[in-house]
Write a protein that holds these residues in place. Structure first.
Motif, PDB file in Angstrom:
ATOM      1  N   ALA A   3       3.797   7.172  -9.740  1.00 34.24           N
ATOM      2  CA  ALA A   3       3.206   8.009 -10.780  1.00 34.24           C
ATOM      3  C   ALA A   3       2.335   9.082 -10.128  1.00 34.24           C
ATOM      4  CB  ALA A   3       2.369   7.151 -11.719  1.00 34.24           C
ATOM      5  N   ASP A   4       2.256  10.218 -10.777  1.00 30.72           N
ATOM      6  CA  ASP A   4       1.394  11.291 -10.291  1.00 30.72           C
ATOM      7  C   ASP A   4      -0.057  10.969 -10.606  1.00 30.72           C
ATOM      8  OD1 ASP A   4       3.507  12.841  -9.355  1.00 30.72           O
ATOM      9  OD2 ASP A   4       3.767  13.826 -11.302  1.00 30.72           O
ATOM     10  N   ASN A  24     -12.277   3.186   9.431  1.00 27.77           N
ATOM     11  CA  ASN A  24     -10.903   2.812   9.754  1.00 27.77           C
ATOM     12  C   ASN A  24     -10.199   2.290   8.501  1.00 27.77           C
ATOM     13  OD1 ASN A  24     -12.351   0.477   9.491  1.00 27.77           O
ATOM     14  ND2 ASN A  24     -11.536  -0.507  11.331  1.00 27.77           N
ATOM     15  N   ILE A  25     -10.569   2.856   7.360  1.00 24.93           N
ATOM     16  CA  ILE A  25     -10.008   2.440   6.081  1.00 24.93           C
ATOM     17  C   ILE A  25      -9.016   3.494   5.607  1.00 24.93           C
ATOM     18  CG2 ILE A  25     -10.556   1.981   3.650  1.00 24.93           C
ATOM     19  CD1 ILE A  25     -13.293   0.935   4.681  1.00 24.93           C
ATOM     20  N   SER A  26      -7.827   3.037   5.233  1.00 25.57           N
ATOM     21  CA  SER A  26      -6.819   3.952   4.699  1.00 25.57           C
ATOM     22  C   SER A  26      -6.701   3.748   3.188  1.00 25.57           C
ATOM     23  CB  SER A  26      -5.470   3.736   5.385  1.00 25.57           C
ATOM     24  OG  SER A  26      -5.002   2.424   5.158  1.00 25.57           O
ATOM     25  N   ILE A  27      -6.160   4.762   2.527  1.00 23.84           N
ATOM     26  CA  ILE A  27      -6.063   4.761   1.069  1.00 23.84           C
ATOM     27  C   ILE A  27      -4.594   4.901   0.689  1.00 23.84           C
ATOM     28  CG2 ILE A  27      -6.751   5.930  -1.061  1.00 23.84           C
ATOM     29  CD1 ILE A  27      -8.971   7.319   0.725  1.00 23.84           C
ATOM     30  N   ARG A  28      -4.120   4.006  -0.158  1.00 27.94           N
ATOM     31  CA  ARG A  28      -2.789   4.146  -0.750  1.00 27.94           C
ATOM     32  C   ARG A  28      -2.961   4.388  -2.238  1.00 27.94           C
ATOM     33  NH1 ARG A  28       0.988  -0.623   0.629  1.00 27.94           N
ATOM     34  NH2 ARG A  28       2.440   0.699  -0.532  1.00 27.94           N
ATOM     35  N   GLN A  29      -2.059   5.165  -2.813  1.00 28.27           N
ATOM     36  CA  GLN A  29      -2.157   5.560  -4.211  1.00 28.27           C
ATOM     37  C   GLN A  29      -1.091   4.880  -5.060  1.00 28.27           C
ATOM     38  OE1 GLN A  29      -2.024   9.879  -4.509  1.00 28.27           O
ATOM     39  NE2 GLN A  29      -2.628   9.986  -2.374  1.00 28.27           N
ATOM     40  N   LYS A  30      -1.484   4.543  -6.292  1.00 33.70           N
ATOM     41  CA  LYS A  30      -0.557   4.035  -7.308  1.00 33.70           C
ATOM     42  C   LYS A  30       0.293   2.882  -6.776  1.00 33.70           C
ATOM     43  CE  LYS A  30      -1.893   7.017 -10.392  1.00 33.70           C
ATOM     44  NZ  LYS A  30      -2.560   6.643 -11.622  1.00 33.70           N
ATOM     45  N   ILE A  31      -0.379   1.828  -6.378  1.00 34.03           N
ATOM     46  CA  ILE A  31       0.267   0.628  -5.858  1.00 34.03           C
ATOM     47  C   ILE A  31       0.393  -0.374  -7.001  1.00 34.03           C
ATOM     48  CG2 ILE A  31       0.060  -1.274  -4.194  1.00 34.03           C
ATOM     49  CD1 ILE A  31       0.475   1.485  -2.937  1.00 34.03           C
ATOM     50  N   SER A  32       1.559  -0.962  -7.155  1.00 33.11           N
ATOM     51  CA  SER A  32       1.721  -1.953  -8.219  1.00 33.11           C
ATOM     52  C   SER A  32       1.111  -3.279  -7.774  1.00 33.11           C
ATOM     53  CB  SER A  32       3.191  -2.143  -8.577  1.00 33.11           C
ATOM     54  OG  SER A  32       3.853  -2.923  -7.608  1.00 33.11           O
TER      55      SER A  32
END
Length: 126
Positions: A3-4, A24-32
């Protein structure tokens, strides 16, 4: 298909990236929630016929440290999101508590920058 981001989610992401830029933290978007569940072989949820619902419930942002999820962030920027999704909120709370991850809901759209830095401070030692 992902999703946008909404306008407010995109604005928050900009602040969050700045807040976490030297971590050292990464970000992922719109994860189910289903994806998060699949990452955890050590946890077996008994959901029966409701397990398919996990794939449809998205978390706006999931923070990872050393390849492992540590926190989820929900931006509550749409009125129906705040009012109608009580069952979904309960499920997200249950899943994150079961997984041992932090979970944040940002509801004040006028304080997105503050929220990003508060979250950074709260997860700093995870």
């Amino acid at each position: 298909m992902k999703a946008d981001l909404t306008e407010k989610e995109a604005e928050f992401l900009g602040y969050l990236k700045k807040a976490l830029r030297f971590s050292n933290i990464s970000i992922r978007q719109k994860i189910s929630i289903g994806e998060l569940y699949d990452e955890r072989e050590d946890i077996d949820l008994v959901l029966g016929s409701s397990e398919y619902l996990l794939k449809d419930v998205l978390i706006d942002f999931v923070l990872y440290k050393k390849g492992r999820a540590i926190a989820g962030i929900e931006i509550v920027d749409e009125p129906e999101e705040f009012m109608n999704a009580r069952g979904e909120k309960l499920m997200k709370d249950y899943i994150f508590r079961t997984f041992g991850y932090e979970f944040f809901r940002v509801v004040n759209m006028d304080k997105l920058k503050d929220a990003a830095y508060i979250i950074k401070d709260k997860i700093r030692n995870l």
